[in-house]
Design an enzyme around this catalytic site. Sequence first.
Site, PDB file in Angstrom:
ATOM      1  N   LEU A 132      12.230  -2.302  -7.185  1.00 18.69           N
ATOM      2  CA  LEU A 132      11.318  -1.808  -6.166  1.00 18.69           C
ATOM      3  C   LEU A 132       9.917  -2.296  -6.494  1.00 18.69           C
ATOM      4  CD1 LEU A 132      12.402   1.956  -5.830  1.00 18.69           C
ATOM      5  CD2 LEU A 132      13.148   0.014  -4.435  1.00 18.69           C
ATOM      6  N   ASP A 133       9.129  -2.562  -5.450  1.00 18.39           N
ATOM      7  CA  ASP A 133       7.724  -2.885  -5.666  1.00 18.39           C
ATOM      8  C   ASP A 133       7.055  -1.747  -6.424  1.00 18.39           C
ATOM      9  OD1 ASP A 133       8.146  -5.168  -4.164  1.00 18.39           O
ATOM     10  OD2 ASP A 133       7.357  -4.295  -2.315  1.00 18.39           O
ATOM     11  N   GLN A 134       5.984  -2.063  -7.130  1.00 17.99           N
ATOM     12  CA  GLN A 134       5.333  -1.047  -7.959  1.00 17.99           C
ATOM     13  C   GLN A 134       4.897   0.167  -7.142  1.00 17.99           C
ATOM     14  OE1 GLN A 134       2.846  -2.470 -11.074  1.00 17.99           O
ATOM     15  NE2 GLN A 134       1.462  -0.718 -11.036  1.00 17.99           N
ATOM     16  N   GLY A 135       4.418  -0.041  -5.936  1.00  8.72           N
ATOM     17  CA  GLY A 135       3.948   1.068  -5.116  1.00  8.72           C
ATOM     18  C   GLY A 135       5.038   1.810  -4.371  1.00  8.72           C
ATOM     19  N   THR A 136       6.249   1.298  -4.408  1.00  3.18           N
ATOM     20  CA  THR A 136       7.371   1.937  -3.720  1.00  3.18           C
ATOM     21  C   THR A 136       8.082   2.877  -4.682  1.00  3.18           C
ATOM     22  OG1 THR A 136       7.711  -0.046  -2.365  1.00  3.18           O
ATOM     23  CG2 THR A 136       9.516   1.538  -2.455  1.00  3.18           C
TER      24      THR A 136
END
Length: 281
Positions: A132-136
């Site tokens: 997952l993307d860091q912000g997700t």
Amino acid sequence: MITTFQYALQQDNITIEELLRDDFHIGKKIMHEMRMAKSILNESGEPIVWQHHFPIGTKLTFNINVEPSSYVATNNCEVPILFEDAHVLVVSKPADMATHPNEPGQTGTCMNHVIAHVNKQGGVYAEHVHRLDQGTKGLVLIAKHPLIKSMLDRMLEEKKIIRTYEAIVDGYMTQKSGSIRTSIGTDRHDSARRAVSPSGQTAITHFEVVGQDANFTKVNVILETGRTHQIRVHFSSIGHPVTGDRMYGSRTRQDNYSLQARKLQFVHPITKEMVIVEDYK
């Protein structure tokens, strides 16, 4: 280190090679390594004859050679573990935490926490099947030994692992369901960004509106492909960036963008049970 598990054949008149190739979908290289290492034993603890046809219910013992994962363990695992058995685990990654280190020795990522949990159980191996993307925030599927990692990688490629996300996007979406089918490539002006590009990789995102008001729309999203920033790029491309995602055009100011991996669903490749894990925190 050797990881051991038991398995009872669920088909009749099958060879070990057929089991690994047709049921487990193991590649030739791993199959060869297992054969050479005599990794599969019968009930008497003797190496199995790979060409022999075995009846349903035959009990096998798998001894899988495991090289330790390279992640530096945190002192304690502080990511919630929502599902675990001898082969896999599913964790809930917080927003603002990277899935894995991007350089040797990096700590504080989701995988650093996961390996701490595995180490305390006496294990040495943990590898993420997707990221997952860091912000997700949300669910990440982890393999606990190389054999299951190979099986899950193949399942992901064959779209047999269903990943459902929830996103809040800017604006009122008039289309209530559908699919976004535009290829995604690296933004030629910024290598950290992605963009819709005819020369990029195929990307398919399915969505359904589940709530909205005049300013925002909540959507459930299922990924058919898993390109970097796919959901963020696709919704930005149709004029509805993920709320708070300043990189892709949201004008809403908040600490993080509104995207969560809510649900994972797959048939367990070894137990054959349906696994459904949901995260609504």
